[in-house]
Structures are given as structure tokens and as C-alpha cells.
Design a protein around this motif. Sequence first.
Motif, PDB file in Angstrom:
ATOM      1  N   LEU A   1       0.833  -1.198   0.000  1.00 50.18           N
ATOM      2  CA  LEU A   1       0.000   0.000   0.000  1.00 50.18           C
ATOM      3  C   LEU A   1       0.873   1.255   0.000  1.00 50.18           C
ATOM      4  CD1 LEU A   1      -2.694  -1.018   2.651  1.00 50.18           C
ATOM      5  CD2 LEU A   1      -3.014  -0.816   0.175  1.00 50.18           C
ATOM      6  N   PRO A   2       0.403   2.316  -0.624  1.00 47.50           N
ATOM      7  CA  PRO A   2       1.145   3.584  -0.572  1.00 47.50           C
ATOM      8  C   PRO A   2       1.268   4.087   0.867  1.00 47.50           C
ATOM      9  CG  PRO A   2      -0.549   3.645  -2.279  1.00 47.50           C
ATOM     10  CD  PRO A   2      -0.788   2.406  -1.478  1.00 47.50           C
TER      11      PRO A   2
ATOM     12  N   VAL B   1       0.691   7.028   2.091  1.00 45.43           N
ATOM     13  CA  VAL B   1      -0.449   7.836   2.540  1.00 45.43           C
ATOM     14  C   VAL B   1      -1.582   6.926   3.001  1.00 45.43           C
ATOM     15  CG1 VAL B   1      -2.136   9.566   1.846  1.00 45.43           C
ATOM     16  CG2 VAL B   1       0.196   9.707   0.991  1.00 45.43           C
ATOM     17  N   THR B   2      -1.827   5.855   2.256  1.00 46.37           N
ATOM     18  CA  THR B   2      -2.890   4.923   2.638  1.00 46.37           C
ATOM     19  C   THR B   2      -2.558   4.233   3.956  1.00 46.37           C
ATOM     20  OG1 THR B   2      -3.330   4.549   0.285  1.00 46.37           O
ATOM     21  CG2 THR B   2      -4.261   2.967   1.865  1.00 46.37           C
TER      22      THR B   2
ATOM     23  N   VAL C   1      -7.042  11.055  -0.636  1.00 45.23           N
ATOM     24  CA  VAL C   1      -5.963  10.533  -1.456  1.00 45.23           C
ATOM     25  C   VAL C   1      -5.539   9.155  -0.974  1.00 45.23           C
ATOM     26  CG1 VAL C   1      -3.549  10.865  -2.124  1.00 45.23           C
ATOM     27  CG2 VAL C   1      -5.137  12.793  -2.186  1.00 45.23           C
ATOM     28  N   GLY C   2      -5.439   8.989   0.360  1.00 52.32           N
ATOM     29  CA  GLY C   2      -5.017   7.715   0.907  1.00 52.32           C
ATOM     30  C   GLY C   2      -5.982   6.588   0.588  1.00 52.32           C
TER      31      GLY C   2
ATOM     32  N   ILE D   1      -8.227   6.624  -2.107  1.00 49.42           N
ATOM     33  CA  ILE D   1      -8.461   6.484  -3.538  1.00 49.42           C
ATOM     34  C   ILE D   1      -7.232   5.970  -4.266  1.00 49.42           C
ATOM     35  CG2 ILE D   1      -9.008   7.760  -5.645  1.00 49.42           C
ATOM     36  CD1 ILE D   1     -10.741   9.612  -3.951  1.00 49.42           C
ATOM     37  N   LEU D   2      -6.042   6.338  -3.798  1.00 46.50           N
ATOM     38  CA  LEU D   2      -4.803   6.024  -4.524  1.00 46.50           C
ATOM     39  C   LEU D   2      -4.617   4.533  -4.787  1.00 46.50           C
ATOM     40  CD1 LEU D   2      -2.343   7.403  -5.761  1.00 46.50           C
ATOM     41  CD2 LEU D   2      -1.168   7.123  -3.558  1.00 46.50           C
ATOM     42  N   PRO D   3      -4.863   3.634  -3.839  1.00 44.72           N
ATOM     43  CA  PRO D   3      -4.671   2.210  -4.153  1.00 44.72           C
ATOM     44  C   PRO D   3      -5.661   1.704  -5.206  1.00 44.72           C
ATOM     45  CG  PRO D   3      -4.716   2.552  -1.788  1.00 44.72           C
ATOM     46  CD  PRO D   3      -5.190   3.822  -2.415  1.00 44.72           C
TER      47      PRO D   3
END
Length: 389
Positions: free
Chosen positions: A199-200, A202-203, A383-384, A386-388
Motif C-alpha cells: 500500500l502507498p 499515505v494509505t 488521497v489515501g 483512492i490512490l490504491p
Amino acid sequence: MPSYRYIARNTAGERIAGVLAAASEQAALSELEAKRLLPIDVSERTDRSILPKRRVSTRRLALTYSQLGEMLSAGVPILRALRLLGKRKGDKRLSVAVTELAEAVAEGDELALAMSRRPDVFKDTQVAIIRAGEKGGFLENACHRLCKLLEAQADLKAKLLGALTYPAAIISIGFIVLAVVFVFFIPMIRPMFARFDDLPFVTTLVLGLGDFVTQQGVVAALLAIAILAAGSWYRSTPAGRARIGTAAVSLPAIGPLVRSVVSARVCRLLGTLLESGVPMLSAMAIARQAADNPKFDAALESAIEAVRAGDRLAPSLASAKLFDEEIVEMIAVGEESGRVDRVLLQVAETLENRVDRLLGNVIKLVEPIVLFLIAIGVAIIAVGLILPL
């Protein structure tokens, strides 16, 4: 051995109250004199019912002084006026205090002396103005001046509280929104991210905050309450009050506002005392106690010593660099013209208008900062999540 309550002033002019044990009232007076204290009132301690520790409303007290002044102007005897005011049911604590004043006046005491026995209701400022009015024969005018003083103080306090309401509401709403997101929304969608191996950042941060809030949120809230309580206690101590007061005066955006608020309070109080016939040194000592800020306290202490030595008030205030140059210049002109009391009241009005402007500027500065921080928090969460995907 009986005990006596006393109210006295020390060599610095500061008001001191306490209780001492003595064989008689004369012995109590001798003991105070031995301690180099000037007694204002000494009375035998008697048991009295304890009223709730609640402050008397400033506006209600101002109304009481206004009504007392009006009745005295209409020719109503002071004893009858006090008894009528003591029968009011609006504020039990104030009604009891005024009834005690009536009883003391009926026994032959002066009104100011009776007021000094209730420092929890009637402050030094009020006692000094009433005493000057009694000695000078203009008690009704003194009551009206006290009414104006208390109303001005209440208006200034209301402006400060009103200005803080909107930013506090925005911050509270922001915390509520974020709490709802972390407590309810994120746990609902967290299983969607279980199938992702990497996972990023931010996530991971958002999900970690969600886990922390749901698992340790109560502990964190209790810790925050404990920190706030500790801060409130520290502020109530002399050392904490001194450090916080000194820091508040020196802050970039808050400092000018704090200086204006304290300066307005000191100038209005000092002007009202002088206008009521209170001597300069006594008025300055009372104003110094009302400043409630270590820097202003030190500045006024230096000014008291300078005036006692024969110097003028304006130069000693200028050396402290807490009052603006135009304010000091106005006070200097007032000293030269012999109307420093009127000038101080004008200065207080000027400073109160400045407080209005500064409050508006601070609110304009705080509002976008708070909204920006809330927007950043929401954006990071969005962002956290939606990004994945």
C-alpha cells in the motif's frame, strides 16, 4: 482565644486579607502594626453560612450600582435604598451581600468599610471609588461611575469571548468530521485493502490513524483532557501565570491584542479612580493589581516608584515600552493640562476600538488557517483511500 479577620495594606500599598488570633481587637491592631501593616478593617470572626462559590455577574453588579445611584439622586436614604436592593431575587449571593451592607450601615459603619468585608463580591476598585464618593459627598456620582466602569469591562470581555466563538466552532466541527471519518467510515472500508500487498505510504498512514482512533481513541481523549487540566492548573499558579502572561505579550500576532486589552483595562480603571477622587498612588496600586500580567505589573510598579519620587506618569510608562507612543503622548498632555483622568478614559475608549479591529484581523487570519488545515486533513484521507484503487 477569638480570631479576627483583617484587611490591611503593606508598605508597598498592596491589599492583604487574613485571619489572626488575638485576645482583643486592640491586640489584633497592635499585632498588625508590629507587622508594618496598615489596617483597613478588623472584625471578630464569626461562623457564617457558606454560599456557593459562584461569581456575581458583572452586569448585575453594574445594574445594582446604577439603581443605587438613581435612588440616592432621587433623595432616597442610603439605608432604605440598600434594603430595597437586598430584597431582589435575581442573584441570591448579591442580595445577601447587599443585605449585609444594609445591616452594617444601620449599625453606623460607612458603606465602603462594609463593602471591604466582602472582597468576594466588592473588589478594591469599587471600595476605593465608593470611599472617595463618601468622603467627597458625591456618592451617587460614584455609583454611576462604577456602573459605567463595570459595563465597559463586561462589554470588553463579551467582545473577546464573542470573537473566539466562531473559530472555536469551526475547530470543533472539524474535529467532529474527522472523528466520524476515522471511527465509522474507515473501519467500514478497511477490508477492501486487505488484498493489497504493498500500500502507498499515505494509505498506510490513514489506515494506521483509523486503527489508532478506534483502538486507543478513548485513551488519547483522556490523555488530552489530562493535559488540558494540567495546563489550566499550571496557569492558575503564580509561576505559570507569570510565564504565560509574559509569553502572551511577546507573541507576534497575539501580543498586540493582549497589550491593547490590558492597557485598556488599566487606563479605564485608573481614569475612573482618579475621576472619583482617589489619590494617584492608591489608584495606581489598585490598577497594578487589576493588570494581571507580569510585564504590566512590573511597569506599573516602576511607575508608582517614579511618581512617588516626584516624576510624571507618562515618561515612566514610556520606558516600559508596553504603551504605544501616541498613548503615552496623550497621557503626557493630560498631565500638563491637569485632566489626566479624562485623558485616560479617552485612551481606554481608543484602545477598546483598537481591540475591535485587532480581533477582526486575528479572526480573519485564524479562519482561513483552520479551514486550510481541515481541508488538508480531508484531502490526505481522500488521497489515501483512492490512490490504491
